[in-house]
Design an enzyme around this catalytic site. Sequence first.
Site, PDB file in Angstrom:
ATOM      1  N   GLU A   1       0.830  -1.216   0.000  1.00 27.58           N
ATOM      2  CA  GLU A   1       0.000   0.000   0.000  1.00 27.58           C
ATOM      3  C   GLU A   1       0.861   1.261   0.000  1.00 27.58           C
ATOM      4  O   GLU A   1       2.070   1.206   0.229  1.00 27.58           O
ATOM      5  CB  GLU A   1      -0.936   0.011   1.215  1.00 27.58           C
ATOM      6  CG  GLU A   1      -0.213   0.120   2.544  1.00 27.58           C
ATOM      7  CD  GLU A   1      -1.086   0.730   3.631  1.00 27.58           C
ATOM      8  OE1 GLU A   1      -1.544   1.873   3.452  1.00 27.58           O
ATOM      9  OE2 GLU A   1      -1.294   0.060   4.660  1.00 27.58           O
TER      10      GLU A   1
ATOM     11  N   LYS B   1      -5.792  10.525   0.806  1.00 31.73           N
ATOM     12  CA  LYS B   1      -5.842   9.197   1.417  1.00 31.73           C
ATOM     13  C   LYS B   1      -7.068   8.499   0.847  1.00 31.73           C
ATOM     14  O   LYS B   1      -8.195   8.908   1.111  1.00 31.73           O
ATOM     15  CB  LYS B   1      -5.930   9.346   2.947  1.00 31.73           C
ATOM     16  CG  LYS B   1      -6.102   8.037   3.701  1.00 31.73           C
ATOM     17  CD  LYS B   1      -6.194   8.290   5.205  1.00 31.73           C
ATOM     18  CE  LYS B   1      -6.757   7.077   5.932  1.00 31.73           C
ATOM     19  NZ  LYS B   1      -7.008   7.337   7.360  1.00 31.73           N
TER      20      LYS B   1
ATOM     21  N   VAL C   1      -5.460   0.210   3.062  1.00 29.06           N
ATOM     22  CA  VAL C   1      -5.636  -1.239   2.962  1.00 29.06           C
ATOM     23  C   VAL C   1      -6.849  -1.550   2.083  1.00 29.06           C
ATOM     24  O   VAL C   1      -6.780  -2.373   1.160  1.00 29.06           O
ATOM     25  CB  VAL C   1      -5.785  -1.867   4.367  1.00 29.06           C
ATOM     26  CG1 VAL C   1      -6.249  -3.320   4.271  1.00 29.06           C
ATOM     27  CG2 VAL C   1      -4.463  -1.775   5.123  1.00 29.06           C
TER      28      VAL C   1
ATOM     29  N   ASP D   1     -16.746   5.300  14.418  1.00 25.87           N
ATOM     30  CA  ASP D   1     -15.565   5.274  13.548  1.00 25.87           C
ATOM     31  C   ASP D   1     -15.026   3.849  13.439  1.00 25.87           C
ATOM     32  O   ASP D   1     -14.347   3.352  14.341  1.00 25.87           O
ATOM     33  CB  ASP D   1     -14.484   6.222  14.088  1.00 25.87           C
ATOM     34  CG  ASP D   1     -13.357   6.431  13.079  1.00 25.87           C
ATOM     35  OD1 ASP D   1     -13.284   5.671  12.098  1.00 25.87           O
ATOM     36  OD2 ASP D   1     -12.555   7.360  13.288  1.00 25.87           O
TER      37      ASP D   1
ATOM     38  N   SER E   1     -13.074   1.432  10.526  1.00 25.26           N
ATOM     39  CA  SER E   1     -12.377   1.521   9.242  1.00 25.26           C
ATOM     40  C   SER E   1     -13.066   0.693   8.172  1.00 25.26           C
ATOM     41  O   SER E   1     -13.518  -0.439   8.415  1.00 25.26           O
ATOM     42  CB  SER E   1     -10.942   1.034   9.401  1.00 25.26           C
ATOM     43  OG  SER E   1     -10.295   1.033   8.142  1.00 25.26           O
TER      44      SER E   1
ATOM     45  N   ASP F   1     -11.530  -0.765   6.066  1.00 23.75           N
ATOM     46  CA  ASP F   1     -10.675  -1.950   5.839  1.00 23.75           C
ATOM     47  C   ASP F   1     -11.400  -3.232   6.242  1.00 23.75           C
ATOM     48  O   ASP F   1     -11.209  -4.284   5.628  1.00 23.75           O
ATOM     49  CB  ASP F   1      -9.384  -1.865   6.669  1.00 23.75           C
ATOM     50  CG  ASP F   1      -8.443  -0.752   6.228  1.00 23.75           C
ATOM     51  OD1 ASP F   1      -8.702  -0.118   5.195  1.00 23.75           O
ATOM     52  OD2 ASP F   1      -7.445  -0.531   6.946  1.00 23.75           O
TER      53      ASP F   1
ATOM     54  N   LYS G   1      -3.675  -1.870  14.627  1.00 26.78           N
ATOM     55  CA  LYS G   1      -2.907  -0.917  15.428  1.00 26.78           C
ATOM     56  C   LYS G   1      -3.467  -0.831  16.846  1.00 26.78           C
ATOM     57  O   LYS G   1      -4.673  -0.792  17.047  1.00 26.78           O
ATOM     58  CB  LYS G   1      -2.929   0.454  14.757  1.00 26.78           C
ATOM     59  CG  LYS G   1      -2.022   0.510  13.536  1.00 26.78           C
ATOM     60  CD  LYS G   1      -2.042   1.859  12.871  1.00 26.78           C
ATOM     61  CE  LYS G   1      -3.306   2.117  12.086  1.00 26.78           C
ATOM     62  NZ  LYS G   1      -3.392   1.391  10.826  1.00 26.78           N
TER      63      LYS G   1
HETATM   64  N1  PSU Z   1      -0.841   1.009   9.282  1.00 26.71           N
HETATM   65  C1  PSU Z   1       0.307   1.716   9.380  1.00 26.71           C
HETATM   66  N2  PSU Z   1       0.336   2.953   8.833  1.00 26.71           N
HETATM   67  C2  PSU Z   1      -0.741   3.456   8.170  1.00 26.71           C
HETATM   68  C3  PSU Z   1      -1.935   2.692   8.037  1.00 26.71           C
HETATM   69  C4  PSU Z   1      -1.931   1.482   8.625  1.00 26.71           C
HETATM   70  O1  PSU Z   1       1.288   1.254   9.937  1.00 26.71           O
HETATM   71  O2  PSU Z   1      -0.643   4.555   7.672  1.00 26.71           O
HETATM   72  C5  PSU Z   1      -3.084   3.189   7.220  1.00 26.71           C
HETATM   73  C6  PSU Z   1      -3.535   2.049   6.298  1.00 26.71           C
HETATM   74  O3  PSU Z   1      -3.544   2.543   4.979  1.00 26.71           O
HETATM   75  C7  PSU Z   1      -4.936   1.730   6.765  1.00 26.71           C
HETATM   76  C8  PSU Z   1      -5.389   3.076   7.215  1.00 26.71           C
HETATM   77  O4  PSU Z   1      -5.722   1.172   5.748  1.00 26.71           O
HETATM   78  O5  PSU Z   1      -4.251   3.554   7.933  1.00 26.71           O
HETATM   79  C9  PSU Z   1      -6.641   3.012   8.051  1.00 26.71           C
HETATM   80  O6  PSU Z   1      -7.198   4.290   8.115  1.00 26.71           O
HETATM   81  P1  PSU Z   1      -8.703   4.473   8.660  1.00 26.71           P
HETATM   82  O7  PSU Z   1      -8.616   4.076  10.107  1.00 26.71           O
HETATM   83  O8  PSU Z   1      -8.989   5.940   8.471  1.00 26.71           O
HETATM   84  O9  PSU Z   1      -9.577   3.586   7.834  1.00 26.71           O
HETATM   85 MN    MN Z   2     -12.330   6.021  10.233  1.00 28.47          MN
END
Ligand code: PSU
Ligand code: MN
Length: 303
Positions: free
Chosen positions: A24, A85, A105, A137, A139, A141, A158
């Site tokens: 990614e 993003k 992702v 919230d 994701s 993903d 994470k």
């Molecule tokens: N893991 C990392 N660094 C990142 C991300 C994940 O170590 O930058 C990114 C990935 O692209 C993941 C995104 O899909 O954060 C998730 O963002 P959100 O929670 O807004 O969906």
């Molecule tokens: Mn989000």
Amino acid sequence: MIPMQFSPEVRAAKATGKAIVALESTIITHGMPYPQNRDAALAVEAEVRDAGAVPATIAVIDGNIRIGLGADDVDALAQRTDAAKLSRADLAVCMAQRGVGATTVAATMICARLAGIEVFATGGIGGVHRGAEHSFDISADLHELAATPVTVVAAGAKAILDLPKTLEVLETLGVPVIAYGQNDFPAFWSRSSGLRAPMRLDSPAEIARAHRLRTQLGIPGGQLVANPIPSDFEISPADINPFIAAALAETKSQGIAHKAVTPFLLGRIHELTAGRSLAANIALVRNNARLAAAIATELSRIH
Ligand code: PSU
Ligand code: MN
């Protein structure tokens, strides 16, 4: 025709049936500072090549889905501060505007499937944020894992997230969560979250077979392979948790919300740990790239 361009290296790999690993780009533009982001991206690609597979870093450049970037493209993207993003919701709109965007992702899975790539390595997937019962919230993903047939290798989700809720949503969505080589679900910077993973596999061959069987059974979606960070780079939950708490408190006091939450938290934790979490982040992505290459190699042998 979908505006999609393959790098010469990826095109050659597709022609010969060589194993390919998708990577990614949000991790480059929204996950780490320059030039560590560029160096990390190139080091991750090198891990995939050293393991005998071909890396395909994915991004949208001037409206085109790029499957595989050259080193110059990686450097240019790593320096940009205006890349969007892109998750599932944003991808087509960015392309329609002939824009530049980094794929999360979710969006990387969509592009990998279109490109015929079955395995993808990243750092940590997005998940259910703490306080999601108020913010909602969660994701995109997670839904992508339920919908798109790509095996994603990550160091768990994470630790800034609510991991029990993340595992619950994955279970609800029917996503197999497979810890690699241990019983516990890893927590990104730490090898264990203290939560048992729903499943465990100990070999790339078994992971590859499970991927194939899922398709043969007609079950949509992918697999999450949760690969613990190498011990040498691990940060214990006791060490990292105060920094996570401090960064989370700042999101509240500064009104950080929506898509900005994950990049803000990662950036602040890198600052607060004086780079230790960044070194861990890079090490775990490299480790995931090696495992993904091994899985992709196994998949290239079974049809
Ligand atoms: N893991 C990392 N660094 C990142 C991300 C994940 O170590 O930058 C990114 C990935 O692209 C993941 C995104 O899909 O954060 C998730 O963002 P959100 O929670 O807004 O969906
Ligand atoms: Mn989000």
